[in-house]
Design a protein around this motif. Structure first.
Motif, PDB file in Angstrom:
ATOM      1  N   THR A 190       1.044  -1.267  -0.029  1.00  0.00           N
ATOM      2  CA  THR A 190      -0.119  -0.293  -0.143  1.00  0.00           C
ATOM      3  C   THR A 190       0.978   1.364   0.000  1.00  0.00           C
ATOM      4  O   THR A 190       0.336   2.231  -0.681  1.00  0.00           O
ATOM      5  N   ARG A 191       2.041   1.561   0.535  1.00  0.00           N
ATOM      6  CA  ARG A 191       3.232   2.449   0.668  1.00  0.00           C
ATOM      7  C   ARG A 191       2.734   3.071  -0.674  1.00  0.00           C
ATOM      8  O   ARG A 191       3.506   3.778  -1.071  1.00  0.00           O
ATOM      9  N   GLU A 192       3.778   1.639  -1.300  1.00  0.00           N
ATOM     10  CA  GLU A 192       4.107   2.365  -2.904  1.00  0.00           C
ATOM     11  C   GLU A 192       2.970   2.553  -3.850  1.00  0.00           C
ATOM     12  O   GLU A 192       3.483   3.392  -4.794  1.00  0.00           O
ATOM     13  N   VAL A 193       2.094   1.904  -3.693  1.00  0.00           N
ATOM     14  CA  VAL A 193       0.989   2.442  -4.823  1.00  0.00           C
ATOM     15  C   VAL A 193       0.978   3.581  -4.275  1.00  0.00           C
ATOM     16  O   VAL A 193       0.149   4.406  -4.879  1.00  0.00           O
ATOM     17  N   HIS A 194       0.606   4.213  -2.685  1.00  0.00           N
ATOM     18  CA  HIS A 194       0.011   5.513  -2.452  1.00  0.00           C
ATOM     19  C   HIS A 194       1.047   6.698  -2.913  1.00  0.00           C
ATOM     20  O   HIS A 194       1.177   7.806  -3.168  1.00  0.00           O
ATOM     21  N   GLU A 195       2.927   6.285  -2.866  1.00  0.00           N
ATOM     22  CA  GLU A 195       3.531   6.950  -3.085  1.00  0.00           C
ATOM     23  C   GLU A 195       3.175   6.837  -4.832  1.00  0.00           C
ATOM     24  O   GLU A 195       3.456   8.522  -5.084  1.00  0.00           O
ATOM     25  N   ILE A 196       2.752   6.444  -5.461  1.00  0.00           N
ATOM     26  CA  ILE A 196       2.395   6.509  -6.939  1.00  0.00           C
ATOM     27  C   ILE A 196       1.263   7.343  -7.160  1.00  0.00           C
ATOM     28  O   ILE A 196       1.494   8.182  -7.675  1.00  0.00           O
ATOM     29  N   LEU A 197      -0.051   6.840  -6.516  1.00  0.00           N
ATOM     30  CA  LEU A 197      -1.386   7.382  -7.149  1.00  0.00           C
ATOM     31  C   LEU A 197      -0.983   8.924  -6.748  1.00  0.00           C
ATOM     32  O   LEU A 197      -1.977  10.049  -7.218  1.00  0.00           O
ATOM     33  N   SER A 198      -0.140   9.367  -5.453  1.00  0.00           N
ATOM     34  CA  SER A 198       0.299   9.934  -5.135  1.00  0.00           C
ATOM     35  C   SER A 198       0.383  11.737  -6.008  1.00  0.00           C
ATOM     36  O   SER A 198       0.044  12.743  -5.521  1.00  0.00           O
ATOM     37  N   GLN A 199       1.174  10.623  -6.951  1.00  0.00           N
ATOM     38  CA  GLN A 199       1.688  12.197  -7.416  1.00  0.00           C
ATOM     39  C   GLN A 199       1.562  11.673  -9.134  1.00  0.00           C
ATOM     40  O   GLN A 199       1.506  12.108 -10.444  1.00  0.00           O
ATOM     41  N   THR A 200       0.354  11.922  -8.622  1.00  0.00           N
ATOM     42  CA  THR A 200      -1.049  11.661 -10.394  1.00  0.00           C
ATOM     43  C   THR A 200      -1.978  12.626 -10.609  1.00  0.00           C
ATOM     44  O   THR A 200      -1.949  13.282  -9.549  1.00  0.00           O
ATOM     45  N   ASP A 201      -2.870  13.129 -11.467  1.00  0.00           N
ATOM     46  CA  ASP A 201      -3.745  13.626 -11.984  1.00  0.00           C
ATOM     47  C   ASP A 201      -5.244  12.657 -11.571  1.00  0.00           C
ATOM     48  O   ASP A 201      -5.992  13.711 -12.220  1.00  0.00           O
ATOM     49  N   LEU A 202      -4.987  10.931 -11.119  1.00  0.00           N
ATOM     50  CA  LEU A 202      -6.223  10.686 -10.739  1.00  0.00           C
ATOM     51  C   LEU A 202      -6.502  11.936  -9.638  1.00  0.00           C
ATOM     52  O   LEU A 202      -6.070  12.335  -9.314  1.00  0.00           O
ATOM     53  N   ASN A 203      -8.408  11.366  -9.226  1.00  0.00           N
ATOM     54  CA  ASN A 203      -8.030  12.669  -8.016  1.00  0.00           C
ATOM     55  C   ASN A 203      -8.036  11.522  -6.743  1.00  0.00           C
ATOM     56  O   ASN A 203      -9.355  11.125  -5.689  1.00  0.00           O
ATOM     57  N   TYR A 204      -6.953  11.268  -5.836  1.00  0.00           N
ATOM     58  CA  TYR A 204      -6.295  10.595  -5.202  1.00  0.00           C
ATOM     59  C   TYR A 204      -6.149  11.241  -3.917  1.00  0.00           C
ATOM     60  O   TYR A 204      -5.670  11.817  -3.594  1.00  0.00           O
ATOM     61  N   ILE A 205      -7.333  10.514  -2.975  1.00  0.00           N
ATOM     62  CA  ILE A 205      -7.065  11.002  -1.537  1.00  0.00           C
ATOM     63  C   ILE A 205      -6.315  10.668  -0.916  1.00  0.00           C
ATOM     64  O   ILE A 205      -6.659  11.098   0.325  1.00  0.00           O
ATOM     65  N   GLY A 206      -5.891   9.580  -0.438  1.00  0.00           N
ATOM     66  CA  GLY A 206      -4.832   9.001  -0.117  1.00  0.00           C
ATOM     67  C   GLY A 206      -5.762   8.187   0.772  1.00  0.00           C
ATOM     68  O   GLY A 206      -6.942   6.897   0.128  1.00  0.00           O
ATOM     69  N   TYR A 207      -5.057   7.367   1.776  1.00  0.00           N
ATOM     70  CA  TYR A 207      -5.296   5.980   2.506  1.00  0.00           C
ATOM     71  C   TYR A 207      -6.542   6.479   2.700  1.00  0.00           C
ATOM     72  O   TYR A 207      -7.225   7.052   3.721  1.00  0.00           O
ATOM     73  N   VAL A 208      -7.954   5.277   3.224  1.00  0.00           N
ATOM     74  CA  VAL A 208      -8.549   5.175   3.486  1.00  0.00           C
ATOM     75  C   VAL A 208      -8.660   3.865   3.923  1.00  0.00           C
ATOM     76  O   VAL A 208      -8.267   2.880   4.285  1.00  0.00           O
ATOM     77  N   GLU A 209     -10.139   3.661   5.128  1.00  0.00           N
ATOM     78  CA  GLU A 209      -9.432   2.850   6.372  1.00  0.00           C
ATOM     79  C   GLU A 209     -11.559   1.594   5.979  1.00  0.00           C
ATOM     80  O   GLU A 209     -12.275   1.881   5.138  1.00  0.00           O
ATOM     81  N   GLY A 210     -11.859   0.611   6.453  1.00  0.00           N
ATOM     82  CA  GLY A 210     -12.367  -0.685   6.328  1.00  0.00           C
ATOM     83  C   GLY A 210     -13.955   0.925   6.661  1.00  0.00           C
ATOM     84  O   GLY A 210     -14.636   0.050   5.539  1.00  0.00           O
ATOM     85  N   ARG A 211     -14.278   1.538   7.524  1.00  0.00           N
ATOM     86  CA  ARG A 211     -15.677   2.286   8.078  1.00  0.00           C
ATOM     87  C   ARG A 211     -15.402   2.819   6.779  1.00  0.00           C
ATOM     88  O   ARG A 211     -17.072   3.467   6.291  1.00  0.00           O
ATOM     89  N   ASP A 212     -14.690   3.130   5.538  1.00  0.00           N
ATOM     90  CA  ASP A 212     -15.022   4.895   4.785  1.00  0.00           C
ATOM     91  C   ASP A 212     -15.826   3.618   3.617  1.00  0.00           C
ATOM     92  O   ASP A 212     -16.174   4.450   2.706  1.00  0.00           O
ATOM     93  N   LEU A 213     -16.217   2.494   3.726  1.00  0.00           N
ATOM     94  CA  LEU A 213     -16.347   1.631   2.051  1.00  0.00           C
ATOM     95  C   LEU A 213     -17.862   2.146   2.118  1.00  0.00           C
ATOM     96  O   LEU A 213     -18.615   2.596   1.169  1.00  0.00           O
ATOM     97  N   ASN A 214     -18.988   1.808   3.280  1.00  0.00           N
ATOM     98  CA  ASN A 214     -19.893   3.269   3.303  1.00  0.00           C
ATOM     99  C   ASN A 214     -20.572   4.242   3.991  1.00  0.00           C
ATOM    100  O   ASN A 214     -21.726   4.455   3.621  1.00  0.00           O
TER     101      ASN A 214
END
Length: 351
Positions: A190-214
């Motif tokens: 997850t840390r590697e994926v976070h590093e990549i997505l943080s530097q893209t033009d996707l609307n990436y908001i960062g880590y989320v937790e299980g409670r954020d599913l709903n």
């Protein structure tokens, strides 16, 4: 639109499958091809007034059992209902396929028959989950147990396209599922994926937790298939548990019974939002075809909605949008395959 349905797949096949096909055709005018044992399917279909409906039967002599290995199915079982249905789609005779049978076999056969879209290493299952503000896409929900960072980057791109073009989200918020929202949380993946997505033009908001599913704070949640399938199974059992607890509590005293009765309408609305049969099934994203995988326990209602989803995916030309998104983000996909220490250097050259 014409959708092929694996009439022999699922715990309640063929009667629930045939009934679902009947309602999909009657209510929405969808052309349906029921693939399976002609005698058994015809017998079930005779229970409904189908003389004026576009429902057809295509014979297949064998059925994939839930315990059958996907590799064995591909090598030895050539005339199974799911394979014949997928062959019809590959040949252009139908616009999509629905199956509630062996999901591993369905996924393996779809990749074998349809092949993967260019730029996709691992097709993934995308499930829809209700939230306070609409719905959230969970990807991958069980297709890929062991993943590398660039696989999750691909899932993010495909989930983004699905949320945009099927769910109507203009700028989907994307999060990576982790054990906390803080920067230092997660594991190596997850840390590697976070590093990549943080530097893209996707609307990436960062880590989320299980409670954020709903809770509606994110539109697409990205994870590997092992974690995603655990989340999916917990989510599927949530409403059943809540409903049973409320029924048990209502038996204790008259006040609880009255309260339960007065809440009936609200309870039915909640059940409609939480019940997985409302969503029908989950598309397999990343294959060069249209395949919706339904729960093995699917009811007629679930099959009807799965057929409706498959028809919608075809009408909205989801794969064309996926191909476009993947082409536009080829550099991002290549970046996902690099080692973490090379990411920052490569991102500078991209910009």
């Amino acid at each position: 639109m014409k959708i092929a349905v694996d009439a022999m797949g699922g715990d309640f096949a063929p009667h629930a499958i045939v009934e679902g096909a009947f309602w999909a055709s009657k209510r929405y005018g969808i052309k349906v091809v029921l693939v399976g044992d002609e005698d058994r399917v015809s017998k079930e279909l005779s229970k409904y007034p189908t003389s004026k409906l576009p429902i057809y039967i295509h014979h297949a002599s064998h059925v994939v059992a839930m315990h059958d290995s996907p590799s064995v199915v591909i090598r030895r079982m050539k005339d199974t209902s799911i394979k014949v249905a997928l062959d019809l789609a590959r040949e252009g005779q139908v616009n999509g396929v629905v199956s509630a049978g062996n999901s591993g076999a369905a996924m393996a056969l779809a990749m074998y028959i349809f092949k993967k879209l260019e730029g996709v290493d691992r097709p993934a299952i995308a499930t829809i989950h209700p939230t306070l503000e609409g719905s959230t896409v969970l990807i991958d929900s069980g297709g890929n147990v062991d993943c590398k960072p660039f696989h999750l980057v691909q899932f993010a791109i495909m989930g983004d396209a699905y949320a945009k073009h099927i769910l109507g989200k203009e700028e989907p918020r994307i999060g990576v599922l982790s054990n906390g929202e803080e920067e230092g949380k997660g594991n190596e993946l997850t840390r590697e994926v976070h590093e990549i997505l943080s530097q893209t033009d996707l609307n990436y908001i960062g880590y989320v937790e299980g409670r954020d599913l709903n809770n509606g704070v994110v539109d697409v949640i990205v994870c590997d298939g092992f974690v995603g399938n655990v989340v999916l199974k917990i989510s599927e059992g949530l409403w059943e548990t809540i409903s049973n607890i409320l029924k048990l509590e209502a038996k204790d005293n008259i006040r609880a019974k009255v309260a339960y009765f007065l809440m009936g309408r609200a309870m039915r609305r909640l059940e409609k939002r939480m019940d997985y049969s409302e969503y029908g099934g989950a598309p397999l994203l990343g294959v060069n075809g249209n395949c919706v995988i339904s729960h093995g326990h699917s009811s007629a209602k679930a099959i009807m909605n799965a057929i409706l989803l498959a028809s919608s995916l075809a009408k909205k030309k989801l794969n064309e949008h996926l191909i476009q998104e993947i082409r536009e983000k080829q550099e991002l996909l290549r970046l996902g395959q690099k080692r973490p220490e090379k990411i920052g250097e490569t991102m500078k050259s991209i910009h």
